[in-house]
Design an enzyme around this catalytic site. Structure first.
Site, PDB file in Angstrom:
ATOM      1  N   ASP A 254     108.736  64.921  41.181  1.00 18.23           N
ATOM      2  CA  ASP A 254     109.329  65.644  42.316  1.00 18.23           C
ATOM      3  C   ASP A 254     108.690  67.028  42.480  1.00 18.23           C
ATOM      4  O   ASP A 254     108.593  67.796  41.521  1.00 18.23           O
ATOM      5  CB  ASP A 254     110.850  65.785  42.070  1.00 18.23           C
ATOM      6  CG  ASP A 254     111.583  66.226  43.312  1.00 18.23           C
ATOM      7  OD1 ASP A 254     111.261  67.318  43.842  1.00 18.23           O
ATOM      8  OD2 ASP A 254     112.482  65.495  43.772  1.00 18.23           O
TER       9      ASP A 254
ATOM     10  N   HIS B 280     116.198  65.956  36.622  1.00 21.06           N
ATOM     11  CA  HIS B 280     116.764  66.902  37.598  1.00 21.06           C
ATOM     12  C   HIS B 280     117.809  66.216  38.458  1.00 21.06           C
ATOM     13  O   HIS B 280     117.690  65.034  38.794  1.00 21.06           O
ATOM     14  CB  HIS B 280     115.661  67.507  38.471  1.00 21.06           C
ATOM     15  CG  HIS B 280     115.007  66.508  39.384  1.00 21.06           C
ATOM     16  ND1 HIS B 280     115.354  66.385  40.720  1.00 21.06           N
ATOM     17  CD2 HIS B 280     114.061  65.571  39.156  1.00 21.06           C
ATOM     18  CE1 HIS B 280     114.623  65.413  41.262  1.00 21.06           C
ATOM     19  NE2 HIS B 280     113.830  64.904  40.336  1.00 21.06           N
TER      20      HIS B 280
HETATM   21 CO    CO Z   1     113.083  62.998  40.422  1.00 18.94          CO
END
Ligand code: CO
Length: 215
Positions: A50, A104
């Site tokens: 990400d 996360h």
């Molecule tokens: Co992620």
């Protein structure tokens, strides 16, 4: 987007790079000379791909401080040649002191794994998270709110990936010779804060007997 705009957005990176290089050299004329001598990072970071969770930026660290491996949903898969090569190099050659799995909240991979929609090849990868879900099904199914359920799965996924690290020959061999600490963290995209899940593993006895190698 027309071609000029596309070129502009690409050029932004090169411009940014020039500014980066100049400002580092301004702060310390020897900065790149020192870095070019070699790396001796204390940490291996296994994080999600990400774009909102860059290892150095969220920990206020510099180039040379963290060895990094990232993939979708920060998985430690025992047949992943890429991950295992990074782990072996970090542990045996760089001799990192800490290996951190950092997940996360708001992870698209975790969210996708919670559902039943077909996404393509990536479903084979997400299957590893489905296995985590299955292991903690009773706890997770009891959480009605889907966001909260995804948050909990994110945490449990990190816990399981740290356990997967402890199951590798690479980590267990290192433990025989020296101290090596495994940590599980979760980063909050909404507040920029890291939560330490306190899943520290630093010896073979931290995992079930079936996963321990005699050496
Ligand atoms: Co992620």
């Amino acid at each position: 987007m027309d071609n000029t705009l596309m070129l502009d957005s690409y050029k932004k990176l090169i411009d940014g790079n020039r500014r980066f290089s100049l400002s580092k050299k301004f702060e310390d004329p020897e900065y790149f000379k020192k870095l070019s001598l070699g790396q001796k990072p204390d940490y291996l970071w296994i994080g999600c791909s990400d774009s909102r969770v860059p290892a150095n930026e969220v920990t206020s660290t510099e180039s040379g401080e963290i060895f990094v491996h990232r993939n979708i949903a920060n998985l430690v898969v025992h047949t992943d040649a890429n991950l295992l090569s990074v782990l072996e190099y970090a542990v045996n050659v760089l001799k990192v002191k800490h290996v951190i799995v950092c997940g996360h909240y708001g992870c698209g991979g975790v969210r996708a794994a919670m559902g039943n929609t077909m996404h393509g090849f990536v479903d084979n990868w997400l299957r590893n998270i489905k296995d985590v879900y299955h292991k903690y099904e009773t706890e997770l199914d009891a959480i009605q709110d889907l966001d909260k359920r995804a948050d909990r799965l994110t945490e449990l996924n990190v816990v399981e990936q740290v356990r997967n690290l402890a199951k590798t020959v690479i980590v267990q061999k290192a433990w025989k010779e020296r101290a090596l600490h495994l940590h599980g963290w979760v980063y909050g995209i909404n507040n920029g804060l890291i939560t330490d899940l306190s899943v520290i593993h630093d010896e073979k006895e931290d995992i079930e007997p079936i996963y321990r190698f005699e050496m």
